[in-house]
Scaffold this active site. Structure first.
Site, PDB file in Angstrom:
ATOM      1  N   TYR A  63      -1.690  13.046   7.379  1.00 54.38           N
ATOM      2  CA  TYR A  63      -1.303  11.924   8.241  1.00 54.38           C
ATOM      3  C   TYR A  63       0.179  12.048   8.594  1.00 54.38           C
ATOM      4  O   TYR A  63       1.007  12.387   7.740  1.00 54.38           O
ATOM      5  CB  TYR A  63      -1.505  10.593   7.509  1.00 54.38           C
ATOM      6  CG  TYR A  63      -2.910  10.028   7.524  1.00 54.38           C
ATOM      7  CD1 TYR A  63      -3.923  10.538   8.323  1.00 54.38           C
ATOM      8  CD2 TYR A  63      -3.228   8.931   6.717  1.00 54.38           C
ATOM      9  CE1 TYR A  63      -5.199   9.989   8.314  1.00 54.38           C
ATOM     10  CE2 TYR A  63      -4.499   8.375   6.701  1.00 54.38           C
ATOM     11  CZ  TYR A  63      -5.484   8.915   7.502  1.00 54.38           C
ATOM     12  OH  TYR A  63      -6.736   8.366   7.486  1.00 54.38           O
TER      13      TYR A  63
ATOM     14  N   GLU B 146     -14.405  -1.632   5.982  1.00 55.10           N
ATOM     15  CA  GLU B 146     -14.454  -0.257   5.468  1.00 55.10           C
ATOM     16  C   GLU B 146     -15.736  -0.120   4.646  1.00 55.10           C
ATOM     17  O   GLU B 146     -16.182  -1.087   4.030  1.00 55.10           O
ATOM     18  CB  GLU B 146     -13.215   0.011   4.597  1.00 55.10           C
ATOM     19  CG  GLU B 146     -13.123   1.430   4.062  1.00 55.10           C
ATOM     20  CD  GLU B 146     -11.769   1.706   3.389  1.00 55.10           C
ATOM     21  OE1 GLU B 146     -10.740   1.687   4.087  1.00 55.10           O
ATOM     22  OE2 GLU B 146     -11.761   1.921   2.169  1.00 55.10           O
TER      23      GLU B 146
ATOM     24  N   TYR C 230       0.826  -1.210   0.000  1.00 56.88           N
ATOM     25  CA  TYR C 230       0.000   0.000   0.000  1.00 56.88           C
ATOM     26  C   TYR C 230       0.865   1.268   0.000  1.00 56.88           C
ATOM     27  O   TYR C 230       0.529   2.258  -0.666  1.00 56.88           O
ATOM     28  CB  TYR C 230      -0.949   0.016   1.207  1.00 56.88           C
ATOM     29  CG  TYR C 230      -1.694   1.331   1.344  1.00 56.88           C
ATOM     30  CD1 TYR C 230      -2.584   1.748   0.354  1.00 56.88           C
ATOM     31  CD2 TYR C 230      -1.485   2.169   2.431  1.00 56.88           C
ATOM     32  CE1 TYR C 230      -3.258   2.958   0.456  1.00 56.88           C
ATOM     33  CE2 TYR C 230      -2.155   3.378   2.552  1.00 56.88           C
ATOM     34  CZ  TYR C 230      -3.035   3.764   1.562  1.00 56.88           C
ATOM     35  OH  TYR C 230      -3.695   4.970   1.657  1.00 56.88           O
TER      36      TYR C 230
HETATM   37  C1  3EB Z   1      -8.221   5.794   6.066  1.00 52.46           C
HETATM   38  O1  3EB Z   1      -9.188   6.328   6.608  1.00 52.46           O
HETATM   39  C2  3EB Z   1      -8.446   4.440   5.434  1.00 52.46           C
HETATM   40  O2  3EB Z   1      -5.290   5.760  -0.087  1.00 52.46           O
HETATM   41  O3  3EB Z   1      -6.883   6.461  -1.397  1.00 52.46           O
HETATM   42  C3  3EB Z   1      -9.405   5.207   2.721  1.00 52.46           C
HETATM   43  C4  3EB Z   1      -9.771   5.784   1.502  1.00 52.46           C
HETATM   44  C5  3EB Z   1      -8.075   4.875   2.931  1.00 52.46           C
HETATM   45  C6  3EB Z   1      -8.801   6.040   0.513  1.00 52.46           C
HETATM   46  C7  3EB Z   1      -6.486   5.981  -0.312  1.00 52.46           C
HETATM   47  C8  3EB Z   1      -7.125   5.125   1.942  1.00 52.46           C
HETATM   48  C9  3EB Z   1      -7.481   5.704   0.732  1.00 52.46           C
HETATM   49  O4  3EB Z   1      -7.099   6.310   6.041  1.00 52.46           O
HETATM   50  C10 3EB Z   1      -7.650   4.222   4.231  1.00 52.46           C
END
Ligand code: 3EB
Length: 330
Positions: free
Chosen positions: A210, A323, A151
């Site tokens: 993040y 999710e 990822y």
């Molecule tokens: C999160 O809340 C879960 O990398 O495009 C959710 C939606 C998540 C999109 C992306 C990652 C992505 O961080 C992970």
């Protein structure tokens, strides 16, 4: 003099959001309907088609037979191919998809880089320049540790391939791991001639902020996107993330509850009516097949009548078990 009744008739002139539905149908029938922009099948048993508007998503559905997902617009639809990109357009809307086999390209990062480069180059030929929503399906998404996790490589490749394409703001997105036997990278998007309005979740740190512990390259996506005519909210992959941390490790039901709270927070922030209804198609991505019946039960209880497609998918953080993404139509 302008009368009130005339004012009420004034339309904003913005394109109505494509209708998104799940339906039991043959791809041929769905593709033949006027205004069909895209049709999706789910899982290995799903039918096939050469039509550029068709995509067989590499996620197994826990309900058999799986329905199709249909995107339909007002107006005539044209379609074609551009390199590895297949596309369709109509009524001010654009569907574009790319599928690469990583083993033919090299590794995850270079495949993602190449896929996003091709999508960006294709988009530069189009009038529908506002990318509002993107879905990414990646194989073995949690394979590898730390910065080497697939990822994370995907996030690096995505950022590199996009360049400054989303400098004006990220689209809503989903990134989920699939279990197809081939290392397929599947990416598809919905774009419009008109801009949407990105929505963040006040309960969560925005993904592009993040901290470093989640990877070298912050994931670039908005938590949700209000469609140009304000007639629908496209909701990104939403999990039990509070602040920037994963909540309720190892507790499926608590994660599901937290996810539903996050979905409600997004609706409230977007000024959409609370709750979901029979016109709000959602997808639940479940990591462990053994959890699927419990997820189905809880969602039937908490979201009665809401069409939920339950699929086998891995969330990009390995501690997250479920999710949800989807649509809320006004
Ligand atoms: C999160 O809340 C879960 O990398 O495009 C959710 C939606 C998540 C999109 C992306 C990652 C992505 O961080 C992970």
């Amino acid at each position: 003099m302008v009368q009130a009744s005339e004012n009420l008739q004034v339309q904003p002139g913005l394109m109505r959001c494509p209708r998104v539905t799940y339906r039991m149908a043959a791809p041929k029938t769905a593709l033949a309907e006027p205004g069909t922009l895209a049709v999706f099948g789910f899982g290995a048993g799903s039918p096939d088609s050469d039509d550029p508007r068709w995509l067989g998503v590499a996620l197994e559905c826990f309900d058999a037979p799986a329905p199709l997902e249909l995107w339909q617009v007002d107006g005539e639809v044209s379609c074609g191919r551009h390199g590895d990109v297949r596309w369709s357009a109509g009524g001010g809307w654009l569907f574009a998809a790319i599928e690469l086999n990583e083993s033919a390209v090299g590794d995850t990062q270079s495949a993602t880089h190449q896929a996003y480069t091709q999508l960006r180059q294709f988009m530069s030929t189009r009038d529908e320049r506002c990318v509002l929503r993107i879905w990414n399906y990646i194989s073995d998404i949690n394979h590898g540790d730390g910065d080497a996790e697939r990822y994370k490589q995907f996030c690096d490749g995505r950022a590199a391939g996009l360049g400054d394409f989303f400098a004006a703001g990220f689209p809503a997105a989903t990134a989920i791991g699939h279990h197809h036997h081939q290392p397929l990278l599947q990416i598809y998007l919905l774009a419009s001639v008109d801009e949407g309005l990105a929505i963040e979740n006040p309960r969560q740190v925005s993904a592009w902020r993040y901290p470093r512990q989640y990877g070298r390259t912050s994931p670039g996506f908005a938590r949700a996107m209000l469609m140009p005519a304000r007639d629908a909210l496209a909701i990104s992959g939403t999990a039990a993330v509070v602040g920037h941390a994963s909540a309720h490790e190892g507790d499926l039901e608590a994660q599901l509850n937290e996810t539903l709270t996050n979905l409600e927070a997004l609706l409230a922030t977007a000024d959409m009516p609370a709750g979901f209804d029979t016109h709000s198609p959602l997808k639940a991505y479940v990591r462990h097949p053994v959890d699927a019946p419990r997820v189905r039960d809880v969602l039937q209880q908490r979201l009665p009548g809401v069409p939920v497609l339950l699929v086998h998918g891995d969330v990009c953080r390995r501690e997250l078990l479920v999710e949800i993404d989807g649509w809320r139509f006004a």
